[in-house]
Scaffold this motif. Structure first.
Motif, PDB file in Angstrom:
ATOM      1  N   ARG A  89      78.386 -46.395 -81.966  1.00  0.00           N
ATOM      2  CA  ARG A  89      77.786 -47.399 -82.600  1.00  0.00           C
ATOM      3  C   ARG A  89      77.539 -49.104 -82.568  1.00  0.00           C
ATOM      4  NH1 ARG A  89      76.473 -44.648 -87.443  1.00  0.00           N
ATOM      5  NH2 ARG A  89      76.829 -42.736 -87.315  1.00  0.00           N
ATOM      6  N   ALA A  90      78.362 -49.113 -80.967  1.00  0.00           N
ATOM      7  CA  ALA A  90      78.612 -50.506 -81.315  1.00  0.00           C
ATOM      8  C   ALA A  90      77.683 -50.996 -80.167  1.00  0.00           C
ATOM      9  CB  ALA A  90      80.042 -50.651 -80.522  1.00  0.00           C
ATOM     10  N   LEU A  91      76.510 -49.696 -79.849  1.00  0.00           N
ATOM     11  CA  LEU A  91      75.365 -50.448 -79.325  1.00  0.00           C
ATOM     12  C   LEU A  91      74.375 -50.235 -79.778  1.00  0.00           C
ATOM     13  CD1 LEU A  91      75.783 -47.991 -76.524  1.00  0.00           C
ATOM     14  CD2 LEU A  91      75.726 -50.733 -76.346  1.00  0.00           C
ATOM     15  N   ARG A  92      74.652 -50.656 -81.094  1.00  0.00           N
ATOM     16  CA  ARG A  92      73.609 -50.643 -82.362  1.00  0.00           C
ATOM     17  C   ARG A  92      73.701 -51.576 -82.441  1.00  0.00           C
ATOM     18  NH1 ARG A  92      73.119 -46.584 -87.659  1.00  0.00           N
ATOM     19  NH2 ARG A  92      70.844 -47.796 -88.562  1.00  0.00           N
ATOM     20  N   ARG A  93      72.340 -52.266 -82.656  1.00  0.00           N
ATOM     21  CA  ARG A  93      71.790 -53.693 -82.700  1.00  0.00           C
ATOM     22  C   ARG A  93      72.059 -53.896 -84.610  1.00  0.00           C
ATOM     23  NH1 ARG A  93      68.420 -54.956 -78.759  1.00  0.00           N
ATOM     24  NH2 ARG A  93      66.907 -54.117 -79.756  1.00  0.00           N
ATOM     25  N   LYS A  94      72.051 -55.682 -85.102  1.00  0.00           N
ATOM     26  CA  LYS A  94      71.457 -55.202 -86.317  1.00  0.00           C
ATOM     27  C   LYS A  94      70.693 -55.994 -86.542  1.00  0.00           C
ATOM     28  CE  LYS A  94      74.910 -57.657 -89.204  1.00  0.00           C
ATOM     29  NZ  LYS A  94      76.122 -58.106 -89.721  1.00  0.00           N
ATOM     30  N   GLU A  95      69.772 -55.472 -87.409  1.00  0.00           N
ATOM     31  CA  GLU A  95      68.367 -56.528 -87.133  1.00  0.00           C
ATOM     32  C   GLU A  95      68.418 -57.187 -89.037  1.00  0.00           C
ATOM     33  OE1 GLU A  95      66.929 -57.080 -84.626  1.00  0.00           O
ATOM     34  OE2 GLU A  95      66.920 -55.967 -82.874  1.00  0.00           O
ATOM     35  N   ALA A  96      67.022 -58.013 -88.470  1.00  0.00           N
ATOM     36  CA  ALA A  96      67.574 -59.041 -90.228  1.00  0.00           C
ATOM     37  C   ALA A  96      65.747 -58.322 -90.433  1.00  0.00           C
ATOM     38  CB  ALA A  96      67.470 -60.503 -89.699  1.00  0.00           C
ATOM     39  N   PHE A  97      65.904 -57.949 -91.925  1.00  0.00           N
ATOM     40  CA  PHE A  97      64.937 -57.440 -92.371  1.00  0.00           C
ATOM     41  C   PHE A  97      63.703 -58.581 -92.468  1.00  0.00           C
ATOM     42  CE2 PHE A  97      62.271 -57.089 -97.010  1.00  0.00           C
ATOM     43  CZ  PHE A  97      61.870 -55.512 -96.372  1.00  0.00           C
ATOM     44  N   PRO A  98      62.365 -57.794 -92.363  1.00  0.00           N
ATOM     45  CA  PRO A  98      61.497 -59.084 -91.970  1.00  0.00           C
ATOM     46  C   PRO A  98      60.684 -59.491 -93.591  1.00  0.00           C
ATOM     47  CG  PRO A  98      60.169 -56.571 -91.026  1.00  0.00           C
ATOM     48  CD  PRO A  98      61.715 -56.891 -91.383  1.00  0.00           C
ATOM     49  N   ILE A  99      60.692 -61.211 -93.397  1.00  0.00           N
ATOM     50  CA  ILE A  99      60.242 -61.163 -94.662  1.00  0.00           C
ATOM     51  C   ILE A  99      58.983 -61.435 -94.645  1.00  0.00           C
ATOM     52  CG2 ILE A  99      60.503 -62.769 -97.054  1.00  0.00           C
ATOM     53  CD1 ILE A  99      62.952 -62.692 -96.585  1.00  0.00           C
TER      54      ILE A  99
ATOM     55  N   SER B 106      61.144 -73.588-101.859  1.00  0.00           N
ATOM     56  CA  SER B 106      60.060 -73.101-101.539  1.00  0.00           C
ATOM     57  C   SER B 106      59.300 -73.475-100.445  1.00  0.00           C
ATOM     58  CB  SER B 106      58.842 -73.353-102.261  1.00  0.00           C
ATOM     59  OG  SER B 106      59.163 -74.899-103.540  1.00  0.00           O
ATOM     60  N   ALA B 107      59.253 -75.390 -99.933  1.00  0.00           N
ATOM     61  CA  ALA B 107      58.857 -75.683 -99.209  1.00  0.00           C
ATOM     62  C   ALA B 107      59.602 -75.109 -97.562  1.00  0.00           C
ATOM     63  CB  ALA B 107      59.065 -77.533 -99.173  1.00  0.00           C
ATOM     64  N   MET B 108      60.913 -75.062 -97.859  1.00  0.00           N
ATOM     65  CA  MET B 108      62.324 -74.418 -96.464  1.00  0.00           C
ATOM     66  C   MET B 108      61.546 -73.252 -96.108  1.00  0.00           C
ATOM     67  SD  MET B 108      65.723 -74.648 -96.356  1.00  0.00           S
ATOM     68  CE  MET B 108      66.443 -73.655 -97.552  1.00  0.00           C
ATOM     69  N   PHE B 109      61.372 -72.196 -97.155  1.00  0.00           N
ATOM     70  CA  PHE B 109      60.834 -70.578 -97.046  1.00  0.00           C
ATOM     71  C   PHE B 109      58.876 -71.390 -96.491  1.00  0.00           C
ATOM     72  CE2 PHE B 109      63.451 -69.059-100.837  1.00  0.00           C
ATOM     73  CZ  PHE B 109      64.727 -69.390-100.378  1.00  0.00           C
ATOM     74  N   ALA B 110      58.551 -71.442 -96.967  1.00  0.00           N
ATOM     75  CA  ALA B 110      56.864 -72.227 -96.300  1.00  0.00           C
ATOM     76  C   ALA B 110      57.243 -72.262 -94.440  1.00  0.00           C
ATOM     77  CB  ALA B 110      56.176 -72.381 -97.415  1.00  0.00           C
ATOM     78  N   PHE B 111      57.872 -73.586 -94.314  1.00  0.00           N
ATOM     79  CA  PHE B 111      58.437 -73.487 -92.956  1.00  0.00           C
ATOM     80  C   PHE B 111      58.708 -73.137 -91.927  1.00  0.00           C
ATOM     81  CE2 PHE B 111      60.344 -75.816 -90.237  1.00  0.00           C
ATOM     82  CZ  PHE B 111      59.247 -76.825 -89.273  1.00  0.00           C
ATOM     83  N   GLY B 112      59.319 -72.471 -92.966  1.00  0.00           N
ATOM     84  CA  GLY B 112      60.415 -71.389 -91.988  1.00  0.00           C
ATOM     85  C   GLY B 112      59.540 -70.360 -91.324  1.00  0.00           C
TER      86      GLY B 112
ATOM     87  N   LEU C 207      63.397 -64.684 -91.893  1.00  0.00           N
ATOM     88  CA  LEU C 207      61.772 -65.170 -92.782  1.00  0.00           C
ATOM     89  C   LEU C 207      61.454 -65.729 -90.682  1.00  0.00           C
ATOM     90  CD1 LEU C 207      63.895 -68.463 -93.814  1.00  0.00           C
ATOM     91  CD2 LEU C 207      61.549 -66.776 -95.115  1.00  0.00           C
ATOM     92  N   ARG C 208      62.270 -65.310 -89.360  1.00  0.00           N
ATOM     93  CA  ARG C 208      61.103 -65.607 -88.159  1.00  0.00           C
ATOM     94  C   ARG C 208      60.939 -64.350 -88.194  1.00  0.00           C
ATOM     95  NH1 ARG C 208      61.694 -67.862 -83.369  1.00  0.00           N
ATOM     96  NH2 ARG C 208      62.201 -67.526 -81.102  1.00  0.00           N
ATOM     97  N   ALA C 209      61.701 -63.424 -88.331  1.00  0.00           N
ATOM     98  CA  ALA C 209      61.059 -61.873 -88.081  1.00  0.00           C
ATOM     99  C   ALA C 209      59.604 -61.133 -89.030  1.00  0.00           C
ATOM    100  CB  ALA C 209      62.828 -61.019 -88.815  1.00  0.00           C
ATOM    101  N   GLY C 210      59.908 -62.549 -89.705  1.00  0.00           N
ATOM    102  CA  GLY C 210      58.868 -61.714 -90.873  1.00  0.00           C
ATOM    103  C   GLY C 210      57.450 -62.760 -90.167  1.00  0.00           C
ATOM    104  N   GLY C 211      57.901 -63.706 -89.639  1.00  0.00           N
ATOM    105  CA  GLY C 211      56.615 -64.537 -89.079  1.00  0.00           C
ATOM    106  C   GLY C 211      55.876 -63.745 -87.953  1.00  0.00           C
ATOM    107  N   ALA C 212      56.630 -63.345 -86.747  1.00  0.00           N
ATOM    108  CA  ALA C 212      56.522 -62.391 -86.024  1.00  0.00           C
ATOM    109  C   ALA C 212      56.041 -61.044 -86.723  1.00  0.00           C
ATOM    110  CB  ALA C 212      57.711 -62.433 -85.021  1.00  0.00           C
ATOM    111  N   THR C 213      56.919 -60.221 -87.082  1.00  0.00           N
ATOM    112  CA  THR C 213      56.043 -59.354 -87.508  1.00  0.00           C
ATOM    113  C   THR C 213      54.750 -58.746 -88.515  1.00  0.00           C
ATOM    114  OG1 THR C 213      58.470 -58.253 -88.075  1.00  0.00           O
ATOM    115  CG2 THR C 213      56.679 -57.245 -89.233  1.00  0.00           C
TER     116      THR C 213
END
Length: 389
Positions: A157-167, A191-197, A328-334
């Motif tokens: 279980r220690a090998l399992r990577r914890k990924e962030a939910f993509p927004i 909102s500016a910070m989220f859009a930019f991120g 935010l980064r994961a969401g844009g990439a997804t």
């Protein structure tokens, strides 16, 4: 005097009281694997008269000492966190934290394993600690790595990577609208910070370290100058962030920057603390509140907290993965990967290393795999249809 005593030769010199004193040892060669000698040169020794160092050769100036201190204090947040936790543990154990011994380093590694942390987390923290030691004082990590190998085998279980939910956009847009619903400055900032991120595909530390001087807002795009980033050390870049109707990056960022200008703020960090009054916190206020290390700059943790706040306030739910600033980064990439972006386009947009497997394997493939269902090929069983046959 015995014959044995007579045969013993003592290398000594006479002193005033008549006692024998052993002479100083002969000068030893000063050579190592980097020594280079020219033909005819003698091997240098510790008493070589040709090289005489004074205090001036050994000490740096007050200005250099202060610059080195500031450079050490301004290390990465992750490095500071790793060392802070390590130093606290060493204090509890009565051990020296810096420079630490190999035994202390190995014992701390086992301590992290006892806490059942992820393998990647343990390896990362231990690497940060080791590289934080003074030059030439780094502990041997071979014993720690031996323990980590065993830990991997016994703790799957220690090998399992914890990924962030993509927004992705279906989540991001409601979050920004909710933040702006009360038409307050803190909502404009968030909102500016989220859009930019999302559009910048930035790491949270990059978002909060952004300066007004490095941003140019045009009618349909935002230009961002970067001196360097995690992947491109010492390599400046000018990024072009094209706007889109659902993101409204230009409007949201311009509204926030205009609000800063109304308070006389035209330089320094883009994203700043907003007080209950709606005013931007001054340097004095920040200092009173304990923001001595970051000054006017927000902590990356602040982005994390605001993302979680507005995600929940918008009534959104995840698939079990945690929501964080990295979402935010994961969401844009997804979104890019799910809509036909090539590997090269993904790498360039997120500033990953060329050939990096991270964007495709961590963001795109999991989303595509989740939508696949080979059992759809099987006709839906209907008892009525079977009865009529």
């Amino acid at each position: 005097m015995s014959l044995r005593d007579q045969d013993e030769i003592v290398d000594a010199e006479l002193v005033e009281d008549g006692r024998l004193v052993r002479a100083a040892p002969a000068a030893r060669p000063l050579v190592n694997e980097h020594t280079v000698l020219m033909p005819g040169e003698e091997i240098p020794t510790s008493d070589d008269p040709r090289t005489t160092y004074t205090e001036r050769d050994l000490y740096v100036s007050e200005e250099t000492a202060q610059a080195l201190k500031e450079a050490e204090e301004e290390g990465s947040p992750q490095r500071r966190t790793a060392m802070r936790l390590f130093e606290a543990w060493c204090a509890e154990q009565g051990r020296v934290a810096k420079p630490c011994t190999t035994a202390t380093y190995t014992e701390y590694g086992r301590h992290l394993m006892a806490r059942q942390l992820k393998v990647t987390t343990i390896r990362h923290y231990m690497s940060l600690i080791r590289t934080s030691m003074p030059p030439g004082k780094k502990p041997d990590n071979s014993l720690f790595l031996l323990l980590l190998t065993q830990y991997r085998k016994k703790n799957k279980r220690a090998l399992r990577r914890k990924e962030a939910f993509p927004i992705t956009l279906p989540y991001l847009v409601p979050m920004m609208e909710k933040a702006e619903a009360d038409d307050r400055p803190i909502g404009w900032r968030d909102s500016a910070m989220f859009a930019f991120g999302y559009r910048f595909l930035g790491r949270s530390i990059e978002d909060v370290d952004l300066d007004l001087e490095d941003v140019t807002i045009l009618d349909d795009r935002v230009l961002v100058w970067l001196a360097e980033d995690k992947t491109h050390k010492g390599e400046e870049q000018t990024l072009v962030l094209h706007d889109r109707p659902d993101l409204n990056l230009v409007f949201r960022l311009r509204r926030w920057v205009r609000y800063l200008a109304e308070q006389g703020i035209t330089t320094g960090p883009v994203f700043r603390e907003v007080l209950r009054s709606g005013k931007v916190a001054s340097a004095e206020t920040r200092e009173r509140r304990g923001a001595t290390k970051r000054g006017a700059y927000l902590r990356p943790q602040t982005v994390n907290e605001r993302v979680k706040l507005w995600f929940g306030a918008a009534g959104l739910k995840t698939d079990g993965r945690p929501v964080s600033s990295h979402s935010l980064r994961a969401g844009g990439a997804t979104d890019l990967g799910m809509n036909g972006a090539t590997d090269e386009e993904l790498e360039e947009a997120g500033r990953w290393k060329k050939g990096s497997r991270i964007p495709r394997e961590r963001y795109v493939r999991p989303a595509k795999d989740a939508s696949k269902d080979p059992f759809r090929k099987i006709p839906v069983h209907s008892p009525e249809a079977q009865t009529s046959k």
